[in-house]
Design a protein around this motif. Structure first.
Motif, PDB file in Angstrom:
ATOM      1  N   GLU A 146       0.827  -1.203   0.000  1.00 63.19           N
ATOM      2  CA  GLU A 146       0.000   0.000   0.000  1.00 63.19           C
ATOM      3  C   GLU A 146       0.863   1.255   0.000  1.00 63.19           C
ATOM      4  OE1 GLU A 146      -2.861  -0.242   3.126  1.00 63.19           O
ATOM      5  OE2 GLU A 146      -3.880  -1.930   2.144  1.00 63.19           O
ATOM      6  N   ARG A 147       2.074   1.117   0.570  1.00 68.09           N
ATOM      7  CA  ARG A 147       2.980   2.273   0.611  1.00 68.09           C
ATOM      8  C   ARG A 147       4.006   2.136  -0.510  1.00 68.09           C
ATOM      9  NH1 ARG A 147       5.341   4.331   5.357  1.00 68.09           N
ATOM     10  NH2 ARG A 147       7.018   2.925   4.864  1.00 68.09           N
ATOM     11  N   PHE A 148       3.906   3.004  -1.481  1.00 75.01           N
ATOM     12  CA  PHE A 148       4.859   2.967  -2.592  1.00 75.01           C
ATOM     13  C   PHE A 148       5.015   4.383  -3.123  1.00 75.01           C
ATOM     14  CE2 PHE A 148       1.714   3.523  -5.958  1.00 75.01           C
ATOM     15  CZ  PHE A 148       0.551   3.131  -5.316  1.00 75.01           C
ATOM     16  N   GLY A 149       6.055   4.600  -3.896  1.00 76.33           N
ATOM     17  CA  GLY A 149       6.290   5.952  -4.382  1.00 76.33           C
ATOM     18  C   GLY A 149       6.872   5.954  -5.779  1.00 76.33           C
ATOM     19  N   ASP A 191       8.948   8.702   4.748  1.00 73.89           N
ATOM     20  CA  ASP A 191       9.527   7.483   5.289  1.00 73.89           C
ATOM     21  C   ASP A 191      10.091   6.603   4.157  1.00 73.89           C
ATOM     22  OD1 ASP A 191       9.821   6.071   7.862  1.00 73.89           O
ATOM     23  OD2 ASP A 191       8.770   4.500   6.756  1.00 73.89           O
ATOM     24  N   LEU A 192       9.294   6.462   3.108  1.00 73.75           N
ATOM     25  CA  LEU A 192       9.746   5.680   1.941  1.00 73.75           C
ATOM     26  C   LEU A 192      10.999   6.289   1.327  1.00 73.75           C
ATOM     27  CD1 LEU A 192       6.492   5.048  -0.114  1.00 73.75           C
ATOM     28  CD2 LEU A 192       8.103   3.283   0.584  1.00 73.75           C
ATOM     29  N   LEU A 193      10.993   7.614   1.212  1.00 73.78           N
ATOM     30  CA  LEU A 193      12.131   8.297   0.586  1.00 73.78           C
ATOM     31  C   LEU A 193      13.401   8.105   1.413  1.00 73.78           C
ATOM     32  CD1 LEU A 193      13.284  10.182  -1.580  1.00 73.78           C
ATOM     33  CD2 LEU A 193      12.428  12.135  -0.262  1.00 73.78           C
ATOM     34  N   LEU A 194      13.281   8.243   2.728  1.00 74.49           N
ATOM     35  CA  LEU A 194      14.468   8.100   3.579  1.00 74.49           C
ATOM     36  C   LEU A 194      14.994   6.665   3.523  1.00 74.49           C
ATOM     37  CD1 LEU A 194      13.439  10.315   6.647  1.00 74.49           C
ATOM     38  CD2 LEU A 194      14.823  10.943   4.663  1.00 74.49           C
ATOM     39  N   THR A 195      14.062   5.711   3.487  1.00 71.62           N
ATOM     40  CA  THR A 195      14.473   4.308   3.368  1.00 71.62           C
ATOM     41  C   THR A 195      15.186   4.078   2.036  1.00 71.62           C
ATOM     42  OG1 THR A 195      12.586   3.647   4.685  1.00 71.62           O
ATOM     43  CG2 THR A 195      13.636   1.909   3.402  1.00 71.62           C
ATOM     44  N   CYS A 196      14.622   4.636   0.976  1.00 67.96           N
ATOM     45  CA  CYS A 196      15.227   4.477  -0.362  1.00 67.96           C
ATOM     46  C   CYS A 196      16.613   5.108  -0.405  1.00 67.96           C
ATOM     47  CB  CYS A 196      14.290   5.117  -1.391  1.00 67.96           C
ATOM     48  SG  CYS A 196      15.056   5.467  -2.969  1.00 67.96           S
TER      49      CYS A 196
END
Ligand SMILES: NC(=O)c1ccc[n+]([C@@H]2O[C@H](COP(=O)([O-])OP(=O)(O)OC[C@H]3O[C@@H](n4cnc5c(N)ncnc54)[C@H](O)[C@@H]3O)[C@@H](O)[C@H]2O)c1
Ligand SMILES: N[C@H](C(=O)O)[C@H](O)COP(=O)(O)O
Length: 352
Positions: A146-149, A191-196
């Motif tokens: 559900e969380r994607f970018g 959060d996704l961006l920092l993980t990436c």
């Protein structure tokens, strides 16, 4: 490195009426690719053969891969012969959807570590009854996330600087943007961006520039209220939640791109961020495509596998002519191989 241990990537042909087959045939003659990945194309050999013949008839001497020698997984379709080059329709949409579908199934089954997609036309998918706004959303849905970018990455050919842009909202109408943007959505995207940045680029302590929504970021509420109502309070909370990151913003959305523009074009002194978080599709993609149309790569973050794509579309207006550039497709394949390698290694600090 033993070639059997190179990243296994699957490459879709995209819409057979667009420039996907052409940029695939052009990309596959890039000598470096065989040294960095094991590539399997998924699509129809007849589409590649037909494209090959058509392009060479118009441009003798064009450097193209031999369709008969391409490592290909055949996806059959009863209407293949009805594809009309330069016109995306229900038939070409059904075929490009079938290519992507099979690529995802095989990747989820563990046959490949990453998918590189050639472009599809969303309108052709709709005509074929596939009501997805884009490949990104199909990939996320099939992968069960559900969380994607949707992130764009491009390395400047002039300075070597890397522009990374994440879109907070993607394929929605402009009028739906203010309603879709919420502190929860921003939390999830950041959060996704920092993980990436940490996982894919080895940047553990990034600086991230975050755009405002309104002209001049609302000019203290005179030109829009979203910044004062929730974006600035959300950023204050985010700075506490992610002390490892330097979060800058909300930056007036027009001037946010001045420094990246300078860093892309000249080696002069300018302060840049490791990534840029744009609030909607064209706020992020106008600068990306203006600066980097032939270099940028679209990558879906948050998936359990790597996915990259060139930053251009099906370009029906030039399909079959032999003039489509394959640079972004080549960059997409290279980045997919790099990301697969990077994800298999412990994170390392990275200097942009
Ligand atoms: N990743 C994807 O699947 C993807 C990405 C963007 C657009 N699209 C889809 O593509 C379709 C057409 O979109 P569009 O017209 O906005 O954008 P487009 O990128 O297809 O074309 C924009 C312009 O750039 C030119 N162009 C594009 N790629 C080129 C290349 N490799 N070499 C030389 N010139 C190139 C085209 O001729 C056109 O003039 C739409 O249906 C859109 O949804 C798909
Ligand atoms: N928004 C992207 C762009 O403008 O380049 C592209 O349409 C993404 O499409 P997919 O989700 O189909 O990759």
């Amino acid at each position: 490195m033993d070639c059997m241990s190179l990243p296994r990537l699957i490459l879709t042909l995209g819409d057979p009426a667009g420039i996907g087959p052409e940029v695939v045939l052009k990309a596959l003659v890039e000598p470096e690719l065989v040294q960095i990945c094991q590539l399997t194309v998924i699509g129809s050999r007849s589409v590649l053969t037909q494209t090959h013949g058509q392009l060479l008839a118009k441009n003798p001497g064009l450097n193209l891969a031999d369709p008969e020698k391409i490592n290909l997984l055949e996806v059959d379709h009863p209407n293949l012969e009805e594809v009309s080059v330069g016109r995306g329709d229900a038939i070409s949409g059904a075929i490009s959807f079938a290519y992507l579908n099979e690529a995802i199934a095989r990747t989820l089954a563990g046959e490949f570590a990453g998918i590189v997609t050639a472009p599809i036309a969303k309108s052709a998918w709709q005509a074929a009854g596939h009501n997805y706004p884009g490949q990104t959303e199909v990939l996320a849905s099939r992968a069960g996330v559900e969380r994607f970018g949707m992130a764009f990455v491009g390395r400047s050919p002039f300075t070597g600087w890397t522009l990374r842009t994440l879109l907070a909202t993607t394929h929605i109408p402009l009028k739906a943007v203010p309603l879709a943007l919420t502190p929860e959505l921003m939390d999830s995207k950041l959060d996704l961006l920092l993980t990436c940045l940490a996982q894919d680029f080895g940047i553990d302590k990034p600086s991230v520039a975050i755009a405002g929504l309104n002209p001049h970021s609302g000019e203290e509420g005179k030109l829009g209220e979203e910044e004062q109502n929730w974006l600035i309070p959300w950023l204050e909370q985010a700075r506490k939640k992610y002390p490892q990151a330097k979060l800058i913003g909300p930056i007036p959305p027009d001037t946010m791109w001045v420094s990246p523009g300078k860093a892309w074009l000249t080696d002069g002194q300018t302060t840049v961020s490791d990534a840029y978080l744009a609030l909607y599709h064209d706020q992020g993609l106008i600068p990306v495509k203006l600066l980097a149309f032939d270099q940028a790569i679209n990558t879906t973050i948050g998936l359990p596998f790597v996915r990259t794509s060139p930053d251009h579309g099906t370009a029906f207006d030039i399909a079959g002519q032999g003039i489509a550039r394959a640079d972004s497709m080549i960059a997409a394949i290279k980045l997919a191989a790099e990301l697969v390698e990077q994800r298999s290694q412990p994170s390392a600090n990275h200097t942009n």
